[in-house]
Design a protein around this motif. Structure first.
Motif, PDB file in Angstrom:
ATOM      1  N   VAL A  84     -69.971  55.345  35.678  1.00 56.33           N
ATOM      2  CA  VAL A  84     -71.174  56.154  35.846  1.00 56.33           C
ATOM      3  C   VAL A  84     -71.637  56.180  37.300  1.00 56.33           C
ATOM      4  O   VAL A  84     -72.079  57.214  37.814  1.00 56.33           O
ATOM      5  N   ALA A  85     -71.538  55.049  37.993  1.00 55.65           N
ATOM      6  CA  ALA A  85     -72.034  54.958  39.368  1.00 55.65           C
ATOM      7  C   ALA A  85     -71.309  55.895  40.318  1.00 55.65           C
ATOM      8  O   ALA A  85     -71.802  56.175  41.423  1.00 55.65           O
ATOM      9  N   THR A 100     -80.379  56.156  37.520  1.00 55.84           N
ATOM     10  CA  THR A 100     -81.514  55.362  37.026  1.00 55.84           C
ATOM     11  C   THR A 100     -81.687  55.518  35.521  1.00 55.84           C
ATOM     12  O   THR A 100     -81.001  56.309  34.868  1.00 55.84           O
ATOM     13  N   GLY A 101     -82.671  54.793  34.994  1.00 58.67           N
ATOM     14  CA  GLY A 101     -82.967  54.845  33.571  1.00 58.67           C
ATOM     15  C   GLY A 101     -83.471  56.189  33.091  1.00 58.67           C
ATOM     16  O   GLY A 101     -83.454  56.467  31.883  1.00 58.67           O
ATOM     17  N   ALA A 108     -77.374  49.268  33.292  1.00 57.83           N
ATOM     18  CA  ALA A 108     -77.264  48.746  31.927  1.00 57.83           C
ATOM     19  C   ALA A 108     -76.075  49.325  31.178  1.00 57.83           C
ATOM     20  O   ALA A 108     -75.530  48.680  30.275  1.00 57.83           O
ATOM     21  N   HIS A 109     -75.666  50.528  31.532  1.00 57.58           N
ATOM     22  CA  HIS A 109     -74.564  51.216  30.840  1.00 57.58           C
ATOM     23  C   HIS A 109     -73.612  51.784  31.889  1.00 57.58           C
ATOM     24  O   HIS A 109     -73.624  52.985  32.178  1.00 57.58           O
ATOM     25  N   PRO A 110     -72.776  50.940  32.473  1.00 56.82           N
ATOM     26  CA  PRO A 110     -71.960  51.355  33.615  1.00 56.82           C
ATOM     27  C   PRO A 110     -70.799  52.285  33.289  1.00 56.82           C
ATOM     28  O   PRO A 110     -70.200  52.834  34.211  1.00 56.82           O
ATOM     29  N   GLU A 111     -70.494  52.484  32.011  1.00 55.72           N
ATOM     30  CA  GLU A 111     -69.327  53.290  31.658  1.00 55.72           C
ATOM     31  C   GLU A 111     -69.654  54.351  30.613  1.00 55.72           C
ATOM     32  O   GLU A 111     -70.483  54.131  29.722  1.00 55.72           O
ATOM     33  N   ILE A 112     -69.008  55.471  30.740  1.00 55.32           N
ATOM     34  CA  ILE A 112     -68.952  56.508  29.712  1.00 55.32           C
ATOM     35  C   ILE A 112     -67.540  56.462  29.139  1.00 55.32           C
ATOM     36  O   ILE A 112     -66.564  56.397  29.901  1.00 55.32           O
ATOM     37  N   THR A 113     -67.413  56.480  27.814  1.00 57.26           N
ATOM     38  CA  THR A 113     -66.080  56.397  27.222  1.00 57.26           C
ATOM     39  C   THR A 113     -65.837  57.537  26.239  1.00 57.26           C
ATOM     40  O   THR A 113     -66.764  58.056  25.618  1.00 57.26           O
ATOM     41  N   LEU A 133     -67.574  60.211  21.889  1.00 54.25           N
ATOM     42  CA  LEU A 133     -68.075  60.121  23.254  1.00 54.25           C
ATOM     43  C   LEU A 133     -69.268  59.170  23.273  1.00 54.25           C
ATOM     44  O   LEU A 133     -70.234  59.373  22.540  1.00 54.25           O
ATOM     45  N   THR A 134     -69.182  58.130  24.112  1.00 52.65           N
ATOM     46  CA  THR A 134     -70.251  57.141  24.221  1.00 52.65           C
ATOM     47  C   THR A 134     -70.903  57.253  25.590  1.00 52.65           C
ATOM     48  O   THR A 134     -70.236  57.117  26.618  1.00 52.65           O
TER      49      THR A 134
END
Length: 205
Positions: A84-85, A100-101, A108-113, A133-134
């Motif tokens: 995500v970054a 950001t949130g 808190a959620h560094p990855e999209i899968t 998709l997460t």
């Protein structure tokens, strides 16, 4: 992919469900494990801004793998992990806000899968890949429409396959609900997001 000697007489990365899959011995040579080549691929998105134009961006860092079954393409699978970054829209302040949130909450959620669950042939070289998709801790089903763009051996001897396509999603379904009202009516950010993929994958040796 201009440096490749492309050929479009090969099979697509995904195809009809197993019950109706066509067994084609000419496609068997595509069977194997592949890794997405991020240096020659792009995962992008576009969303309406201020009701009048689109903001476009992409993710620069991701990893993906495919298993292609050339004899029974419906048995093929795909997985993708996006950092995500690495989001980039060409404007640093906006990119920081997206991390950001209010949006992706990269800390808190560094990855999209994405993980495929099934596939079907639509017609010709067009296929539909279903999967989960997460984003931001929420998992929902999506369907990607993909066009097989060719298979080739590149100048370094690597066997490649390519495909392009995408889907449209409602970002609020994954908790990306931030918005602002415009004085002239409407909202600052559209809820519909167009996701696009242009992928080159290299077969494992």
């Amino acid at each position: 992919m201009g440096i490749f000697n492309r050929s479009k007489n090969t099979a697509a990365t995904v195809a009809a469900p197993a019950a109706t899959a066509v067994q084609d011995p000419e496609l068997a040579h595509l069977t194997g494990d592949y890794t997405i080549d991020a240096a020659h691929s792009k995962i992008g998105f576009a969303v309406r801004h201020a009701m009048v134009t689109n903001v476009r961006g992409e993710f620069a860092e991701y990893e993906g793998k495919l298993y292609l079954d050339g004899s029974n393409p419906a048995a093929s699978t795909a997985e993708l992990v996006i950092k995500v970054a690495s989001i980039s829209t060409g404007q640093a302040q906006r990119d920081e806000h997206l991390r950001t949130g209010d949006f992706f909450d990269a800390a808190a959620h560094p990855e999209i899968t994405f993980r495929s669950t099934s596939a079907e042939r639509v017609d010709g070289d067009t296929y539909r890949l279903h999967g989960d998709l997460t984003i931001k801790g929420t998992t929902r089903p999506v369907a990607l429409d993909l066009e097989f763009t060719g298979a080739a051996t590149d100048v370094y001897g690597a066997n490649r396959v390519g495909f392009e396509g995408g889907t449209s999603v409602d970002r609020t379904a994954w908790g990306l609900t931030y918005n602002a009202a415009l004085e002239t009516g409407g909202v600052l950010i559209g809820e519909k997001v167009k996701l696009t993929l242009d992928v080159s994958a290299v077969r494992a040796s």
